[in-house]
Scaffold this motif. Structure first.
Motif, PDB file in Angstrom:
ATOM      1  N   MET A 278      20.850  -0.300  -8.865  1.00  0.00           N
ATOM      2  CA  MET A 278      20.768  -0.734  -7.469  1.00  0.00           C
ATOM      3  C   MET A 278      21.508   0.239  -6.549  1.00  0.00           C
ATOM      4  O   MET A 278      22.616   0.674  -6.856  1.00  0.00           O
ATOM      5  CB  MET A 278      21.362  -2.137  -7.315  1.00  0.00           C
ATOM      6  CG  MET A 278      20.561  -3.214  -8.007  1.00  0.00           C
ATOM      7  SD  MET A 278      21.284  -4.858  -7.752  1.00  0.00           S
ATOM      8  CE  MET A 278      20.150  -5.852  -8.737  1.00  0.00           C
ATOM      9  N   ASP A 279      20.872   0.564  -5.440  1.00  0.00           N
ATOM     10  CA  ASP A 279      21.479   1.411  -4.416  1.00  0.00           C
ATOM     11  C   ASP A 279      21.991   0.492  -3.310  1.00  0.00           C
ATOM     12  O   ASP A 279      21.232   0.052  -2.447  1.00  0.00           O
ATOM     13  CB  ASP A 279      20.442   2.398  -3.867  1.00  0.00           C
ATOM     14  CG  ASP A 279      21.061   3.412  -2.909  1.00  0.00           C
ATOM     15  OD1 ASP A 279      22.237   3.222  -2.528  1.00  0.00           O
ATOM     16  OD2 ASP A 279      20.367   4.378  -2.536  1.00  0.00           O
ATOM     17  N   HIS A 280      23.279   0.190  -3.345  1.00  0.00           N
ATOM     18  CA  HIS A 280      23.840  -0.757  -2.386  1.00  0.00           C
ATOM     19  C   HIS A 280      23.763  -0.240  -0.953  1.00  0.00           C
ATOM     20  O   HIS A 280      23.797  -1.030  -0.004  1.00  0.00           O
ATOM     21  CB  HIS A 280      25.294  -1.066  -2.748  1.00  0.00           C
ATOM     22  CG  HIS A 280      25.444  -1.720  -4.090  1.00  0.00           C
ATOM     23  ND1 HIS A 280      24.685  -2.790  -4.484  1.00  0.00           N
ATOM     24  CD2 HIS A 280      26.268  -1.438  -5.145  1.00  0.00           C
ATOM     25  CE1 HIS A 280      25.026  -3.157  -5.705  1.00  0.00           C
ATOM     26  NE2 HIS A 280      25.978  -2.348  -6.134  1.00  0.00           N
ATOM     27  N   ALA A 281      23.646   1.076  -0.787  1.00  0.00           N
ATOM     28  CA  ALA A 281      23.553   1.640   0.562  1.00  0.00           C
ATOM     29  C   ALA A 281      22.254   1.231   1.249  1.00  0.00           C
ATOM     30  O   ALA A 281      22.172   1.230   2.480  1.00  0.00           O
ATOM     31  CB  ALA A 281      23.665   3.158   0.502  1.00  0.00           C
ATOM     32  N   LYS A 282      21.238   0.898   0.449  1.00  0.00           N
ATOM     33  CA  LYS A 282      19.955   0.494   1.015  1.00  0.00           C
ATOM     34  C   LYS A 282      19.841  -1.025   1.159  1.00  0.00           C
ATOM     35  O   LYS A 282      18.792  -1.527   1.548  1.00  0.00           O
ATOM     36  CB  LYS A 282      18.817   1.021   0.138  1.00  0.00           C
ATOM     37  CG  LYS A 282      18.723   2.546   0.130  1.00  0.00           C
ATOM     38  CD  LYS A 282      17.549   3.022  -0.710  1.00  0.00           C
ATOM     39  CE  LYS A 282      17.443   4.542  -0.689  1.00  0.00           C
ATOM     40  NZ  LYS A 282      16.304   5.031  -1.512  1.00  0.00           N
ATOM     41  N   GLN A 283      20.910  -1.736   0.817  1.00  0.00           N
ATOM     42  CA  GLN A 283      20.934  -3.186   0.963  1.00  0.00           C
ATOM     43  C   GLN A 283      21.685  -3.556   2.236  1.00  0.00           C
ATOM     44  O   GLN A 283      22.447  -2.749   2.776  1.00  0.00           O
ATOM     45  CB  GLN A 283      21.613  -3.831  -0.251  1.00  0.00           C
ATOM     46  CG  GLN A 283      20.899  -3.580  -1.567  1.00  0.00           C
ATOM     47  CD  GLN A 283      21.694  -4.095  -2.763  1.00  0.00           C
ATOM     48  OE1 GLN A 283      22.909  -4.259  -2.690  1.00  0.00           O
ATOM     49  NE2 GLN A 283      21.002  -4.348  -3.865  1.00  0.00           N
TER      50      GLN A 283
ATOM     51  N   MET B  52      25.965  -8.438  -4.416  1.00  0.00           N
ATOM     52  CA  MET B  52      25.499  -7.800  -5.643  1.00  0.00           C
ATOM     53  C   MET B  52      26.607  -6.998  -6.316  1.00  0.00           C
ATOM     54  O   MET B  52      26.646  -6.891  -7.549  1.00  0.00           O
ATOM     55  CB  MET B  52      24.299  -6.901  -5.348  1.00  0.00           C
ATOM     56  CG  MET B  52      23.063  -7.647  -4.857  1.00  0.00           C
ATOM     57  SD  MET B  52      22.601  -9.082  -5.879  1.00  0.00           S
ATOM     58  CE  MET B  52      22.309  -8.308  -7.458  1.00  0.00           C
ATOM     59  N   SER B  53      27.517  -6.438  -5.532  1.00  0.00           N
ATOM     60  CA  SER B  53      28.654  -5.725  -6.130  1.00  0.00           C
ATOM     61  C   SER B  53      29.533  -6.694  -6.908  1.00  0.00           C
ATOM     62  O   SER B  53      29.987  -6.389  -8.020  1.00  0.00           O
ATOM     63  CB  SER B  53      29.470  -5.026  -5.040  1.00  0.00           C
ATOM     64  OG  SER B  53      28.704  -4.029  -4.395  1.00  0.00           O
ATOM     65  N   ALA B  54      29.772  -7.865  -6.322  1.00  0.00           N
ATOM     66  CA  ALA B  54      30.569  -8.884  -7.013  1.00  0.00           C
ATOM     67  C   ALA B  54      29.847  -9.386  -8.255  1.00  0.00           C
ATOM     68  O   ALA B  54      30.463  -9.604  -9.307  1.00  0.00           O
ATOM     69  CB  ALA B  54      30.864 -10.042  -6.061  1.00  0.00           C
ATOM     70  N   ALA B  55      28.523  -9.560  -8.154  1.00  0.00           N
ATOM     71  CA  ALA B  55      27.744 -10.024  -9.304  1.00  0.00           C
ATOM     72  C   ALA B  55      27.747  -8.987 -10.423  1.00  0.00           C
ATOM     73  O   ALA B  55      27.830  -9.326 -11.607  1.00  0.00           O
ATOM     74  CB  ALA B  55      26.312 -10.324  -8.867  1.00  0.00           C
ATOM     75  N   MET B  56      27.667  -7.716 -10.045  1.00  0.00           N
ATOM     76  CA  MET B  56      27.676  -6.642 -11.043  1.00  0.00           C
ATOM     77  C   MET B  56      29.003  -6.608 -11.792  1.00  0.00           C
ATOM     78  O   MET B  56      29.035  -6.409 -13.014  1.00  0.00           O
ATOM     79  CB  MET B  56      27.418  -5.300 -10.355  1.00  0.00           C
ATOM     80  CG  MET B  56      27.418  -4.112 -11.293  1.00  0.00           C
ATOM     81  SD  MET B  56      27.043  -2.577 -10.406  1.00  0.00           S
ATOM     82  CE  MET B  56      27.167  -1.387 -11.747  1.00  0.00           C
ATOM     83  N   ALA B  57      30.097  -6.813 -11.073  1.00  0.00           N
ATOM     84  CA  ALA B  57      31.419  -6.780 -11.704  1.00  0.00           C
ATOM     85  C   ALA B  57      31.560  -7.869 -12.759  1.00  0.00           C
ATOM     86  O   ALA B  57      32.250  -7.694 -13.765  1.00  0.00           O
ATOM     87  CB  ALA B  57      32.501  -6.925 -10.640  1.00  0.00           C
ATOM     88  N   LYS B  58      30.884  -8.998 -12.547  1.00  0.00           N
ATOM     89  CA  LYS B  58      30.977 -10.123 -13.484  1.00  0.00           C
ATOM     90  C   LYS B  58      29.764 -10.216 -14.402  1.00  0.00           C
ATOM     91  O   LYS B  58      29.709 -11.115 -15.246  1.00  0.00           O
ATOM     92  CB  LYS B  58      31.120 -11.429 -12.696  1.00  0.00           C
ATOM     93  CG  LYS B  58      32.374 -11.528 -11.859  1.00  0.00           C
ATOM     94  CD  LYS B  58      32.495 -12.875 -11.167  1.00  0.00           C
ATOM     95  CE  LYS B  58      31.430 -13.070 -10.115  1.00  0.00           C
ATOM     96  NZ  LYS B  58      31.609 -14.343  -9.358  1.00  0.00           N
ATOM     97  N   ASN B  59      28.795  -9.303 -14.221  1.00  0.00           N
ATOM     98  CA  ASN B  59      27.529  -9.372 -14.959  1.00  0.00           C
ATOM     99  C   ASN B  59      26.926 -10.773 -14.825  1.00  0.00           C
ATOM    100  O   ASN B  59      26.558 -11.424 -15.804  1.00  0.00           O
ATOM    101  CB  ASN B  59      27.724  -9.021 -16.436  1.00  0.00           C
ATOM    102  CG  ASN B  59      26.392  -8.798 -17.150  1.00  0.00           C
ATOM    103  OD1 ASN B  59      25.393  -8.437 -16.528  1.00  0.00           O
ATOM    104  ND2 ASN B  59      26.375  -9.028 -18.452  1.00  0.00           N
ATOM    105  N   SER B  60      26.843 -11.232 -13.597  1.00  0.00           N
ATOM    106  CA  SER B  60      26.434 -12.606 -13.315  1.00  0.00           C
ATOM    107  C   SER B  60      24.984 -12.860 -13.702  1.00  0.00           C
ATOM    108  O   SER B  60      24.162 -11.944 -13.792  1.00  0.00           O
ATOM    109  CB  SER B  60      26.610 -12.911 -11.821  1.00  0.00           C
ATOM    110  OG  SER B  60      27.956 -12.855 -11.446  1.00  0.00           O
ATOM    111  N   ASN B  61      24.705 -14.131 -13.924  1.00  0.00           N
ATOM    112  CA  ASN B  61      23.344 -14.579 -14.173  1.00  0.00           C
ATOM    113  C   ASN B  61      22.523 -14.481 -12.899  1.00  0.00           C
ATOM    114  O   ASN B  61      22.933 -14.998 -11.856  1.00  0.00           O
ATOM    115  CB  ASN B  61      23.360 -16.043 -14.626  1.00  0.00           C
ATOM    116  CG  ASN B  61      23.034 -16.189 -16.091  1.00  0.00           C
ATOM    117  OD1 ASN B  61      22.124 -15.538 -16.588  1.00  0.00           O
ATOM    118  ND2 ASN B  61      23.766 -17.044 -16.778  1.00  0.00           N
TER     119      ASN B  61
END
Length: 377
Positions: A138-143, A151-160
């Protein structure tokens, strides 16, 4: 070569060919029954099929289509075979004991079916979603700023993924039927409460100064404990114990000192019935609070003698309401006062009646992070 060896070779060769044919046939069957055309050929899938065809998973700007199997069959040979084995249950409910063969039957079971599928996806940590959508790609700059933060927080936790992303390819069902049916059962119990001297309110129960006197604005809030002092025909004389701020008119009674967990609101007719038990200063707000008790009459319906069924109803409401959009937060996420703003921030996303909302708020506040374990009852 003896005939025994020849026979063994032929049997071995025949067995190998038969096994190969079985494996090929099984895999071809798995492949065929995993196609979108096969899935949507069942008339029970007509509604969800129409929803899918109108979703971005079916038609989008990039031209990449997510087929049924891409979301509902986890990647890998063994997970696929396991899911196909589980799907044999669908054949039973289709041909032997039809349970969703009409639009009405499907609508009545939709919430249950959706929750089952969400749980299945959650158990695999959204493996099907992540076979296409990878956090690291994912390119967070385009979000948007909000999406990038989430999504950054979800990525850190590998969220569902499914914890937050529901209703993508199919409409979200109405999740309220379960907890509302449970509440109807509680109301039937509350038509004639018996037993305990301590009862709990199921709704906003009116208060008055005497049996048969006109009702004003005084009332008890949902899930408030009261002590029954006297029973007289269709009325109960109850005592409410709680806290109020020393300043002001003192008409709002809270369950805890310094916390806006509302138990009752009084009107002028009941102020003479208030008895001040003690005065304390709240160490956090430095405000002076009075512990008080007040007696009043209330209609003898709308009470239960055990708080646990009411909390189970409130928890089911929480699970059903919140899980439609994201993972359900634990009551300990906020303080008792913090839940007032926390729940209000979500109010545009759910559809609860005022009484339901106050019951849910009372449950969250009573089980909040700053409420002692001895008080979480």
């Amino acid at each position: 070569m003896s005939w025994i060896k020849k026979s063994a070779l032929w049997w071995g060769f025949g067995g190998a060919v038969a096994m190969a044919l079985v494996i090929m046939g099984t895999w071809q069957g798995v492949h065929y029954t995993s196609t979108t055309e096969f899935c949507l050929s069942c008339h029970a899938m007509r509604t969800v099929g129409e929803e899918y065809r109108s979703s971005t998973h079916f038609r989008n700007a990039s031209g990449v289509r997510a087929e049924c199997k891409d979301c509902h069959i986890p990647p890998g040979i063994m997970p696929t075979l396991l899911r196909k084995t589980e799907a044999l249950n669908d054949l039973y409910h289709t041909f032997i004991s039809p349970s969703i063969d009409t639009p009405e039957k499907f609508a009545s079971k939709r919430a249950e079916l959706a929750q089952r599928e969400w749980q299945r996806m959650s158990a695999s940590n959204s493996a099907t979603c992540k076979s296409c959508h990878r956090y690291e790609a994912m390119d967070h700059a385009k979000q948007s700023a909000n999406a990038a933060a989430q999504m950054s927080a979800a990525m850190a936790k590998n969220s569902n993924c499914i914890d937050c992303h529901k209703g993508i390819a199919h409409h979200k069902p109405d999740m309220s039927s379960g907890f509302r049916e449970r509440y109807k059962q509680l109301l039937r119990q509350g038509e004639a409460p018996t037993g305990n001297d301590v009862l709990y309110t199921l709704s906003e129960n009116a208060l008055t100064v005497a049996p048969g006197a006109p009702f004003g604005k005084a009332m008890l809030f949902p899930a408030t404990p009261v002590k029954v002092l006297k029973r007289e025909k269709d009325y109960l004389l109850v005592e409410v114990t709680g806290w109020r701020e020393s300043k002001g008119r003192g008409r709002v009674i809270t369950q805890f000192r310094g916390k806006r967990v509302f138990s009752a609101v009084l009107d002028a007719s009941l102020m003479d019935n208030v008895n001040v038990l003690q005065t304390q200063v709240d160490p956090e707000s430095h405000q002076q609070w009075q512990q008080v008790s007040v007696t009043a009459w209330s209609p003898a319906t709308g009470y239960i003698n055990n708080i646990d069924p009411l909390w189970r109803y409130a928890d089911q409401m929480l699970q059903s309401t919140c899980s439609a959009c994201h993972s359900t937060p634990p009551p300990t996420r906020y303080t008792a006062n913090g839940w007032i703003a926390g729940l209000k921030a979500m109010s545009t996303y759910y559809r609860l009646s005022p009484v339901e909302e106050r019951t849910l708020l009372k449950y969250l506040q009573t089980h909040a992070s700053d409420v002692p374990a001895s008080e979480k009852k």
